[in-house]
Design a protein around this motif. Structure first.
Motif, PDB file in Angstrom:
ATOM      1  N   ASN A 226       0.847  -1.187   0.000  1.00 37.00           N
ATOM      2  CA  ASN A 226       0.000   0.000   0.000  1.00 37.00           C
ATOM      3  C   ASN A 226       0.886   1.242   0.000  1.00 37.00           C
ATOM      4  OD1 ASN A 226      -2.440  -1.481   0.173  1.00 37.00           O
ATOM      5  ND2 ASN A 226      -2.163  -1.695   2.389  1.00 37.00           N
ATOM      6  N   LEU A 227       0.324   2.357  -0.386  1.00 36.12           N
ATOM      7  CA  LEU A 227       1.038   3.620  -0.274  1.00 36.12           C
ATOM      8  C   LEU A 227       1.370   3.880   1.193  1.00 36.12           C
ATOM      9  CD1 LEU A 227      -1.161   5.801  -2.661  1.00 36.12           C
ATOM     10  CD2 LEU A 227       1.169   5.030  -3.118  1.00 36.12           C
ATOM     11  N   SER A 228       2.569   4.362   1.443  1.00 33.44           N
ATOM     12  CA  SER A 228       2.981   4.634   2.819  1.00 33.44           C
ATOM     13  C   SER A 228       3.883   5.862   2.842  1.00 33.44           C
ATOM     14  CB  SER A 228       3.717   3.431   3.421  1.00 33.44           C
ATOM     15  OG  SER A 228       4.888   3.137   2.675  1.00 33.44           O
ATOM     16  N   THR A 229       3.972   6.472   4.003  1.00 34.48           N
ATOM     17  CA  THR A 229       4.790   7.675   4.158  1.00 34.48           C
ATOM     18  C   THR A 229       5.961   7.389   5.082  1.00 34.48           C
ATOM     19  OG1 THR A 229       2.881   9.129   3.838  1.00 34.48           O
ATOM     20  CG2 THR A 229       4.813  10.088   4.884  1.00 34.48           C
ATOM     21  N   LYS A 230       7.137   7.793   4.653  1.00 38.77           N
ATOM     22  CA  LYS A 230       8.331   7.704   5.491  1.00 38.77           C
ATOM     23  C   LYS A 230       9.136   8.981   5.308  1.00 38.77           C
ATOM     24  CE  LYS A 230      12.476   4.999   6.536  1.00 38.77           C
ATOM     25  NZ  LYS A 230      13.330   3.838   6.170  1.00 38.77           N
ATOM     26  N   GLU A 231       9.477   9.596   6.419  1.00 36.56           N
ATOM     27  CA  GLU A 231      10.277  10.822   6.406  1.00 36.56           C
ATOM     28  C   GLU A 231       9.688  11.854   5.447  1.00 36.56           C
ATOM     29  OE1 GLU A 231      14.212   9.486   5.528  1.00 36.56           O
ATOM     30  OE2 GLU A 231      14.509   8.604   7.520  1.00 36.56           O
ATOM     31  N   HIS A 232       8.363  12.042   5.563  1.00 37.54           N
ATOM     32  CA  HIS A 232       7.638  13.076   4.820  1.00 37.54           C
ATOM     33  C   HIS A 232       7.568  12.801   3.323  1.00 37.54           C
ATOM     34  CE1 HIS A 232       7.737  15.490   8.508  1.00 37.54           C
ATOM     35  NE2 HIS A 232       9.015  15.175   8.598  1.00 37.54           N
ATOM     36  N   GLU A 233       7.801  11.553   2.899  1.00 35.68           N
ATOM     37  CA  GLU A 233       7.713  11.201   1.488  1.00 35.68           C
ATOM     38  C   GLU A 233       6.693  10.078   1.298  1.00 35.68           C
ATOM     39  OE1 GLU A 233      11.722  11.880  -0.869  1.00 35.68           O
ATOM     40  OE2 GLU A 233      12.060  10.509   0.804  1.00 35.68           O
ATOM     41  N   LEU A 234       5.745  10.292   0.378  1.00 38.07           N
ATOM     42  CA  LEU A 234       4.779   9.252   0.043  1.00 38.07           C
ATOM     43  C   LEU A 234       5.423   8.319  -0.978  1.00 38.07           C
ATOM     44  CD1 LEU A 234       1.872   8.218   0.449  1.00 38.07           C
ATOM     45  CD2 LEU A 234       1.221   9.592  -1.557  1.00 38.07           C
ATOM     46  N   ARG A 235       5.394   7.028  -0.700  1.00 35.76           N
ATOM     47  CA  ARG A 235       6.106   6.073  -1.540  1.00 35.76           C
ATOM     48  C   ARG A 235       5.274   4.817  -1.747  1.00 35.76           C
ATOM     49  NH1 ARG A 235      10.431   3.397   2.737  1.00 35.76           N
ATOM     50  NH2 ARG A 235       8.846   2.758   4.229  1.00 35.76           N
ATOM     51  N   LEU A 236       5.690   4.032  -2.738  1.00 37.95           N
ATOM     52  CA  LEU A 236       5.097   2.727  -3.003  1.00 37.95           C
ATOM     53  C   LEU A 236       6.232   1.715  -3.047  1.00 37.95           C
ATOM     54  CD1 LEU A 236       2.536   1.076  -3.788  1.00 37.95           C
ATOM     55  CD2 LEU A 236       3.192   1.457  -6.179  1.00 37.95           C
ATOM     56  N   LEU A 237       6.197   0.737  -2.158  1.00 40.72           N
ATOM     57  CA  LEU A 237       7.251  -0.275  -2.098  1.00 40.72           C
ATOM     58  C   LEU A 237       6.811  -1.534  -2.838  1.00 40.72           C
ATOM     59  CD1 LEU A 237       8.506   0.054   1.595  1.00 40.72           C
ATOM     60  CD2 LEU A 237       9.327   1.213  -0.469  1.00 40.72           C
ATOM     61  N   VAL A 238       7.731  -2.073  -3.626  1.00 41.11           N
ATOM     62  CA  VAL A 238       7.446  -3.239  -4.461  1.00 41.11           C
ATOM     63  C   VAL A 238       8.613  -4.214  -4.361  1.00 41.11           C
ATOM     64  CG1 VAL A 238       6.987  -4.058  -6.810  1.00 41.11           C
ATOM     65  CG2 VAL A 238       6.134  -1.811  -6.081  1.00 41.11           C
ATOM     66  N   THR A 239       8.299  -5.505  -4.310  1.00 41.79           N
ATOM     67  CA  THR A 239       9.335  -6.533  -4.399  1.00 41.79           C
ATOM     68  C   THR A 239       9.057  -7.392  -5.623  1.00 41.79           C
ATOM     69  OG1 THR A 239       9.555  -6.599  -1.989  1.00 41.79           O
ATOM     70  CG2 THR A 239      10.513  -8.421  -3.234  1.00 41.79           C
ATOM     71  N   ARG A 240      10.079  -7.563  -6.451  1.00 41.85           N
ATOM     72  CA  ARG A 240       9.975  -8.409  -7.647  1.00 41.85           C
ATOM     73  C   ARG A 240      10.834  -9.648  -7.420  1.00 41.85           C
ATOM     74  NH1 ARG A 240       9.788 -11.696 -11.714  1.00 41.85           N
ATOM     75  NH2 ARG A 240       9.499 -10.859 -13.837  1.00 41.85           N
ATOM     76  N   TYR A 241      10.197 -10.830  -7.464  1.00 38.36           N
ATOM     77  CA  TYR A 241      10.901 -12.094  -7.273  1.00 38.36           C
ATOM     78  C   TYR A 241      11.116 -12.762  -8.636  1.00 38.36           C
ATOM     79  CZ  TYR A 241       9.602 -11.564  -2.350  1.00 38.36           C
ATOM     80  OH  TYR A 241       9.446 -11.096  -1.064  1.00 38.36           O
ATOM     81  N   PHE A 242      12.361 -13.157  -8.907  1.00 36.63           N
ATOM     82  CA  PHE A 242      12.709 -13.756 -10.191  1.00 36.63           C
ATOM     83  C   PHE A 242      13.034 -15.242 -10.021  1.00 36.63           C
ATOM     84  CE2 PHE A 242      13.731  -9.281 -10.539  1.00 36.63           C
ATOM     85  CZ  PHE A 242      13.260  -8.936 -11.801  1.00 36.63           C
ATOM     86  N   THR A 243      12.457 -16.068 -10.871  1.00 35.33           N
ATOM     87  CA  THR A 243      12.830 -17.480 -10.905  1.00 35.33           C
ATOM     88  C   THR A 243      14.162 -17.619 -11.642  1.00 35.33           C
ATOM     89  OG1 THR A 243      11.719 -17.911 -13.006  1.00 35.33           O
ATOM     90  CG2 THR A 243      10.386 -18.100 -10.994  1.00 35.33           C
ATOM     91  N   LYS A 244      14.765 -18.792 -11.549  1.00 35.87           N
ATOM     92  CA  LYS A 244      16.058 -18.976 -12.211  1.00 35.87           C
ATOM     93  C   LYS A 244      15.919 -18.961 -13.732  1.00 35.87           C
ATOM     94  CE  LYS A 244      16.321 -24.064 -12.198  1.00 35.87           C
ATOM     95  NZ  LYS A 244      17.090 -25.223 -11.681  1.00 35.87           N
TER      96      LYS A 244
END
Length: 297
Positions: A226-244
């Motif tokens: 979800n959108l979240s705020t850290k140190e006065h910045e609105l951000r979107l965190l994403v993790t991309r998992y790659f198979t071999k």
């Protein structure tokens, strides 16, 4: 100038500056900025932060804009630095700190040990518009990925230099992407690991892994927070998992997959911002990223 240092919130600072003429106030702010660049204690650092916040509102004129940041090293110790929109530190402004009673003093010899009343190192709240996509990668990866790994820094540079965050809007700061690669052929057996997107894709011999076989995890291709705020910045965190299997593709195929991933993430960002009624030009952002991947081909 003393009045500026006493204002606690950005809103108070904005109101104060709105009552002045930016053109008339800027020279005084720049004089204070030049004087405080070689800050020697927490009081001077916190004043420098407030000056940079003020100049962000009035405009920096001919001076290169900087943001004054306080953060922590991996060991938990604080450091402070001025950096520009390209994340480049201004020479001579990076300093480390150590705790002294309820406050902080610079870490080094012949430093100011005065017991100032400030108990917290300030960090600029109205940050400079910077690259709206920032990514990191896993330290371990399969050997066949090396050609792509060698080119990822070029992509990062292009994203910093070719995006136009000042044109997209101020409602959103950045997408932070973690790239997690499978690492099935590491010379050290204990750090071998593979990602699969579905349980049924895992080979039977891997499910009953013995010594010298990589461990595995079932992870989604994209994990979007979800959108979240850290140190006065609105951000979107994403993790991309790659198979071999990703690692066995050609570099051009890998780049195309990354392109599709990044554009999909921007589309998801647009949906999330629209739901929150946050103004941000994701269309122009997406066009710039498409152009950047063409440059990276």
């Amino acid at each position: 100038m003393e009045e500026i240092y006493q204002l606690e919130t950005l809103e108070e600072l904005k109101q104060f500056i709105a009552q002045k003429t930016a053109h008339a106030l800027r020279p005084t702010l720049l004089e204070a900025y030049a004087r405080l660049l070689q800050y020697k204690n927490i009081e001077e650092w916190n004043q420098l932060v407030r000056i940079c916040e003020s100049l962000s509102l009035t405009g920096w004129g001919e001076e290169e804009p900087q943001e004054a940041l306080a953060s922590k090293w991996i060991n938990g110790a604080f450091y402070t630095v001025l950096q520009n929109k390209n994340f480049e530190a201004k020479e001579g402004t990076s300093q480390s700190w150590r705790k002294q009673n309820d406050s902080y003093v610079l870490d080094g010899k012949d430093v100011d040990l005065t017991a100032y009343s400030a108990t917290k190192l300030a960090s600029q709240r109205n940050k400079l518009p910077k690259a709206p996509i920032r990514y990191s990668r896993s330290g371990n990866y399969q050997k066949s990925l090396q050609p792509l790994i060698d080119q990822l820094d070029t992509l990062k540079t292009l994203l910093i230099q070719e995006t136009q965050p000042e044109r997209y809007g101020h409602g959103f700061s950045y997408i932070g992407i973690n790239l997690y690669f499978s690492n099935h052929d590491d010379q050290h057996h204990t750090v071998r690991h593979e990602y699969y997107h579905e349980e049924e894709d895992v080979p039977e011999e891997l499910k009953n892994a013995q010594d010298n076989l990589p461990l595995y995890s079932i992870r989604p291709r994209l994990k979007i927070s979800n959108l979240s705020t850290k140190e006065h910045e609105l951000r979107l965190l994403v993790t991309r998992y790659f198979t071999k299997e990703f690692g066995f593709k050609t570099v051009q195929e890998q780049k195309q997959i990354l392109r599709e991933d990044f554009l999909e993430i921007i589309d998801q960002l647009a949906i999330k911002l629209q739901k929150k009624k946050i103004a941000y030009d994701t269309s122009l952002f997406k066009e710039d990223v498409e152009r950047i991947f063409e440059l990276w081909r």
